[in-house]
Scaffold this motif. Sequence first.
Motif, mmCIF file in Angstrom:
data_model
loop_
_atom_site.group_PDB
_atom_site.id
_atom_site.type_symbol
_atom_site.label_atom_id
_atom_site.label_comp_id
_atom_site.label_asym_id
_atom_site.label_seq_id
_atom_site.Cartn_x
_atom_site.Cartn_y
_atom_site.Cartn_z
ATOM 1 N N ILE A 129 4.241 2.825 -10.448
ATOM 2 C CA ILE A 129 3.896 3.565 -9.235
ATOM 3 C C ILE A 129 5.161 3.660 -8.393
ATOM 4 C CG2 ILE A 129 2.569 3.493 -7.079
ATOM 5 C CD1 ILE A 129 0.465 1.825 -8.600
ATOM 6 N N HIS A 130 5.502 4.862 -7.973
ATOM 7 C CA HIS A 130 6.643 5.033 -7.055
ATOM 8 C C HIS A 130 6.087 5.128 -5.647
ATOM 9 C CE1 HIS A 130 8.657 5.966 -10.800
ATOM 10 N NE2 HIS A 130 9.808 5.908 -10.173
ATOM 11 N N ALA A 131 6.634 4.325 -4.755
ATOM 12 C CA ALA A 131 6.053 4.287 -3.408
ATOM 13 C C ALA A 131 7.122 4.246 -2.330
ATOM 14 C CB ALA A 131 5.155 3.054 -3.276
ATOM 15 N N THR A 132 6.832 4.926 -1.230
ATOM 16 C CA THR A 132 7.639 4.818 -0.038
ATOM 17 C C THR A 132 6.679 4.887 1.151
ATOM 18 O OG1 THR A 132 9.571 5.716 1.138
ATOM 19 C CG2 THR A 132 8.048 7.303 0.205
ATOM 20 N N GLY A 133 7.180 4.616 2.346
ATOM 21 C CA GLY A 133 6.323 4.715 3.530
ATOM 22 C C GLY A 133 6.774 5.897 4.359
#
Lengths: 60, 350, 424
Positions: free
Chosen positions: B313-317
């Motif tokens: 999973i690629h995640a950023t905020g």
Amino acid sequence: MVQICTMIPVAQEVGSLRAMGSGGIVTPTGNPELTPEKEKEFRRDLVLRALQILQKDVHE
Amino acid sequence: MAEKIRVVHYLNQFFAQIGGEEKADIGPGFKEGPTGPGRALQQTLAEHGEVIATLFCGDNYFAEHAEEATEELLRQTARCKPHLLIAGPAFESGRYGVACGALCQAAQARLGIHAVAGMDEENAGAAVYCKNVYIINSGDSVVRMLATLQRMVALGTKLVQGARLGRPAEEGYIPRGIKRNAFAAKPPAERAVDMLLAKIHGEPFQSEIAAPQFQHIKPAAALRDLSSAVIALVTDGGLVTEGNPERMEPGRPTRFTTIPVEGIDRLDPKQFDVVHSGYDTAFANQDPHRLVPLDVMRELEQQGVIGKLHESIHATGGAHAAVENATRIGQSIAKQLKSAGVNGVILTST
Amino acid sequence: MRLEMGLVNIENVRFGSRTVIDDHILFIDRQELISLLVREPLFDSVEIDLAHPGESCRIIRVLDVLEPRYRLNGPNFPGALDGVGLVGAGQTRALKNLCVVEASAEQARGRNIIDMSGPATNYSPFGATHNVVLIPHPAKGADMDEYRLAIKKAGLRAAVYLAAAAKEVIPDETQIYELSPTAFNHGPQDLPRISYIFPIHSQQHPTHQKETVFYGSNIQGFLPTIVHPNEILDGALMFSYSAFTYFAQNHPVIQELYRRHQRDLWFAGVVVTVAPVTIVEKQRNAHLAARLASEVLGADGVIATKIGGGAVDTDLMMIYERCEEMGLKAALIVMERYPDTGITFVPDNVDALVTPGLTRDAITLPPVERVIGGDTLFLDNANPDNTNPGIPPLPANQELTLWVGDIVGAISQVGASRLITYTG
């Protein structure tokens, strides 16, 4: 890419044309008002719709 | 300001009095003190500054060997220990303008010195570099050499002194596309009512915020065969592993994280956190599937509805992301996914 | 309905043996006020400090700012402080040039500051007001959400307590706010009828069950409705976040519409609404708010402001489009956050935007001698954009580089500021 989100107009504005509605800002793929089982069903429906949209052509 | 401002002046082969187009292939060079228009520059600086050296390079050489030329010119610049780099003005000359912009940007970023370039606002160099470099709009005619140098010195001096700059129109630089505040003659509520009344009466008015222009994106072709497709999950809702070990930023993100999910069929809330300043993360923290639908995707993979769920999973905020950073993050994620053979992405946004 | 706001100008504030206003100086019985506030079980102790304009003093961890108000015939802040009741009519005393400032331990990672001298005072009115700062310390094991709500209530209590000292004082000036019921609220045909559509909260940060926003309600599930503008000015509204309650009490758009009422416009009334979290609800609220302005208030034009985060730019654009479809002209006040694009989103047909300023404009504030409300700030002085959770705390009394938006009162989303923006 298909985007499950709330701010569909914003998404489309920046070029994310396969944008669809979500369970809300704080729970895009959930709904805490449902029981866990129902919530998962809700999530599954959302995801299946998203996968369908991936298979559709879109034009600008 | 007691100390004299030490200035390095960059010119092309023509203004450095080496020669015309026939000398456009010469490599970087160095002369002590001011040369050509550098003399007018020194006059403008008067006792407040000194043109320590003139650096030059052939327009063609720079265009064809930008990296090496920049390296060498930076080296020569650093040797002089200047406060300020003045590049040009290049007027209409495109290769020269690009060289000025590139050198100024590199000098700022790598040597930490202030830099001011000069060129016509239509110069190719202006389009590329105006966001990061202060470029005085010289117009297209050499007739404006002295006036432009004067503006360059004035702006450069303010930069060196840390003084607050005026608006582009006042200082003469090409707008960098960066918004700033200014004190207004009337308060916003009054301006809003004025604007509304003008609109109602059919009188002219000017909106204070222009519509942001976004790059045109061509949508990807439809997925042909879902049952053999590799689908990846991506989110800008701030999913992180427990404890946020990578210190992902709750706002103004500059990077993304990659969360391995091979062999995992659910997101245990004890092993994940949600970090995002733009919404209440309590619900997603309770059950991360409300943000990233891993459980459902794994089931669909097992049922053969999709070919494979991608291994991470690629995640950023995404709270208050600067457009530049968001673009860069998106491009980096897309690149990784593409080279991993991913066919489709579900992006969940808050 | 008629509201008479009696303004009492305060020229100084000091601690004294009893709480009284004498010749425009407010004396505060510190012990009495502390005793009143410390009864709250969620507080372990309460400090009260004074900050005066011109002092080398910085107030940090600011949760809310209020103007002291006392309604001569009660209730005060019904539903939030006093019991159920109504506001907006009768006589209210307001202490001017003095504010109650709440400093909260749960704001330790926040950057809301007030400087009493230096460049921040060019931006914020609170550098020029005498500030009574409440610093309640949480009891051990206190739930931080409930502690926050308790501080906001304490602020109301203090605001009423202080303004009560003006009960018998003859006001220096009286402002009259009077607007008839909608059915009778008609003016000459040539004066455009202007309404204000007012989002008071964005549920992207949902209200707490016990939170008191509008007449004490937690406004969950709130649908657009009509209020009398006096109710906003007179204590019906306390913002949950994203705006300081002072700017409800001194609402710039409401005051501007009142100021010009019967002059170049006819103030047709106020619609309050909320920005919800799903696209369908956002659309519905936009439809309803525009419909109320159009068919019930009979507006020719609408001003709308924003509250909350980037998500609400969408709600505002929807309100704009619905209004224009219904034949109303609209103008929006939208705070800018991004130095590159300003706001998130503007459809091409939105042609009337006013900016109260850009939050992310860097400003350097000088060191100060005294800090109220805490000792440290989590800030990367070299880069105010840095929100890395690993940033170590900085002493709050040193030179700081932060955003104009961090200065309390510099840019209020409801349209209060001294600013405009340009592209540089």
